[in-house]
Enzyme design. Structure first.
Site, PDB file in Angstrom:
ATOM      1  N   HIS A  26      -2.541   6.770   5.578  1.00  0.00           N
ATOM      2  CA  HIS A  26      -3.081   5.678   4.770  1.00  0.00           C
ATOM      3  C   HIS A  26      -4.287   5.033   5.449  1.00  0.00           C
ATOM      4  O   HIS A  26      -4.216   4.604   6.604  1.00  0.00           O
ATOM      5  CB  HIS A  26      -1.991   4.634   4.537  1.00  0.00           C
ATOM      6  N   CYS A  49       0.806  -1.226   0.000  1.00  0.00           N
ATOM      7  CA  CYS A  49       0.000   0.000   0.000  1.00  0.00           C
ATOM      8  C   CYS A  49       0.837   1.273   0.000  1.00  0.00           C
ATOM      9  O   CYS A  49       0.292   2.355  -0.219  1.00  0.00           O
ATOM     10  CB  CYS A  49      -0.927   0.000   1.217  1.00  0.00           C
ATOM     11  N   HIS A  75     -14.316   5.266   5.342  1.00  0.00           N
ATOM     12  CA  HIS A  75     -15.761   5.044   5.414  1.00  0.00           C
ATOM     13  C   HIS A  75     -16.397   5.050   4.025  1.00  0.00           C
ATOM     14  O   HIS A  75     -17.219   4.187   3.712  1.00  0.00           O
ATOM     15  CB  HIS A  75     -16.403   6.126   6.286  1.00  0.00           C
TER      16      HIS A  75
END
Length: 496
Positions: free
Chosen positions: A391, A224, A420
């Site tokens: 992140h 990531c 979210h």
């Protein structure tokens, strides 16, 4: 009897003492130079104009001395400007927004999980508990192949997802910046888990018919944090390629990596990772400075791969049934905290004001010499940055960084709301967060942004940007239809 003196330790607010200390230390040079300049000015006023002119005319320099002095000044100036790193600007960026047909509400996700894992209901229950505490909302998206029961993650579907998210992001970047394919000098595509042949970067070259001499790179397997690794690579290339443009694409292809087994450590990514991509235009062209949004200031990379535990904490492997998935270790948060500590130790001296660096140094010396039980001083990074893009790897990641860096709820708002609304979009999540800050109208000229990302290996990477101009609230982008609803309250547990 004279009146008792007041207790100054309780009457004086220590925060104002600290503010005064910070102001004094950070402006020490100014406080030192002002009296010197004032003294020289007063002395010159006392001398008068005639005495000053007489002093100047009394200095005799021949032609050779003047020419040597001019040559020396020109030589030093040339060396300085030649050795000075080229400024790298982020002209603009775009984020992919999935269509409504790809959305996966909690009810849909759990219905599919129960059907796929019908022989192991405990695994489905485990996924439900994770989802309840994940911090994800009802509008995250998964690619079409994962909507089948059972999922159909074949190569054709994976390529289809890659083309959808990457081409959409690049098309929007071209429309937003006016960039033409022939103007691209460097192309970098990063995708950790999907690495086909030909590569994703070759796919982009073919789609847009890019020049044959383009510098093309495809980064895979770097987790990531690969987005910031791509930024670092682009920066290095733009130092040696004058007057050039670099396009960076960050994404993660979900289709071939959706785990269908029963191992709990490998089911966790299914609950967190979602569709996403970002495309960026970086440039070292001087004419781009006026319209560029940000200037790249620092990139700091930390790699803990020499430690076996850190190396295997995010590990792709087969389960006992031969199904491939990503195993997330229970030690992940502790390893991430250690990597973050190393990263900010390097970052601190580059960005922190002198007052914070001195306090940290004095505390370190005190712990070493006087008392090891002294509480270590945690530098206040809020003095160095106005905005934080952490992140959106999961609620636990954001909670841990908020606690360790002593950040407020507003500082981590962009990360929580991105998690979210979009879920963990891997390396592209930082750009959804930056877009959130812009969409809220909070980004001003001179603001500093700290992007922090973690990745397999194990890596912690940081990038520091400085806002180049006042940024108008965008009318388009991933948040265009929902920014007015955010921020939203995210409960600790969402009962399903």
């Amino acid at each position: 009897m004279p009146e008792t003196l007041p207790d100054f330790s309780s009457s004086v607010k220590l925060k104002y003492v600290k503010l005064g200390y910070q102001y004094l230390v950070n402006n020490f040079l100014a406080f030192l130079l002002i009296p010197i300049i004032a003294t020289i000015s007063v002395h010159l006023l006392h001398l008068g104009p005639d005495a000053i002119i007489t002093t100047i005319t009394s200095i005799h320099l021949d032609l050779v001395q003047i020419l040597c002095s001019v040559f020396f000044i020109l030589f030093i100036s040339t060396v300085y400007f030649m050795s000075k790193p080229r400024s790298v600007y982020l002209v603009d960026y775009t984020c992919y927004k999935a269509p409504i047909t790809c959305r996966v509400p909690f009810s849909t996700f759990m219905e599919h999980s129960r059907l796929i894992l019908k022989d192991n209901p405990k695994s489905a229950q485990f996924q439900m508990r994770i989802l309840e505490r994940s911090g994800l909302g009802e509008e995250t998206s998964l690619p079409p192949a994962i909507h089948y029961i059972p999922p159909n993650p074949n190569m054709e579907a994976a390529r289809g997802e890659a083309e959808l998210v990457i081409f959409s992001a690049i098309d929007n970047l071209f429309a937003k910046t006016g960039l033409k394919p022939k103007d691209i000098d460097v192309l970098i595509v990063n995708c950790s888990l999907f690495s086909p042949t030909p590569s994703l970067s070759a796919m982009v070259v073919n789609k847009y018919k890019l020049r044959s001499n383009i510098k093309s790179y495809n980064l895979s397997g770097m987790g990531c944090s690969a987005g910031l690794i791509s930024i670092d690579l682009a920066r290095d290339l733009l130092q040696v390629l004058p007057n050039s443009n670099a396009v960076v694409v960050s994404t993660e292809i979900i289709t071939p990596n959706y785990y269908q087994g029963n191992e709990r450590a490998m089911l966790l990514p299914n609950c967190l990772f979602r569709m996403g991509a970002a495309a960026l235009l970086l440039s070292n062209k001087r004419r781009e400075r006026s319209r560029a949004k940000y200037k790249l200031v620092h990139v700091v990379r930390t790699h803990k791969g020499s430690d076996d535990t850190a190396y295997k904490c995010v590990y792709e492997q087969e389960d006992p049934q031969g199904l491939v998935g990503i195993n997330l270790s229970k030690d992940l948060m502790a390893i991430a905290a250690d990597a973050l500590k190393s990263n900010i130790t390097t970052m601190g001296p580059l960005v922190l004001p002198a007052s914070e660096q001195l306090l940290f140094l004095f505390t370190l010396i005190g712990r070493k010499i006087f008392n090891r039980k002294w509480k270590p001083y945690i530098p206040d990074f809020k003095l160095a940055f106005e905005h934080f893009c952490i992140h959106a790897g999961g609620r636990a990641v954001i909670d841990e960084l908020q606690k360790n860096l002593q950040l407020s709820a507003e500082h981590v708002e962009a990360s929580r709301m991105t998690l979210h609304r979009f879920g963990n979009t891997s390396s592209s999540s930082l750009w959804y967060e930056l877009s959130y800050i812009e969409s809220k109208g909070r980004m001003k000229k001179g603001d500093r942004v700290w992007q922090i990302a973690f990745g397999s290996g194990f890596k912690c990477n940081s990038a520091v940007w400085k806002c180049n101009r006042n940024i108008k609230t965008p009318i388009e982008g991933p948040w265009e239809d929902c920014i007015d609803r955010y921020p939203v309250h995210i409960p600790d547990v969402v009962k399903l």
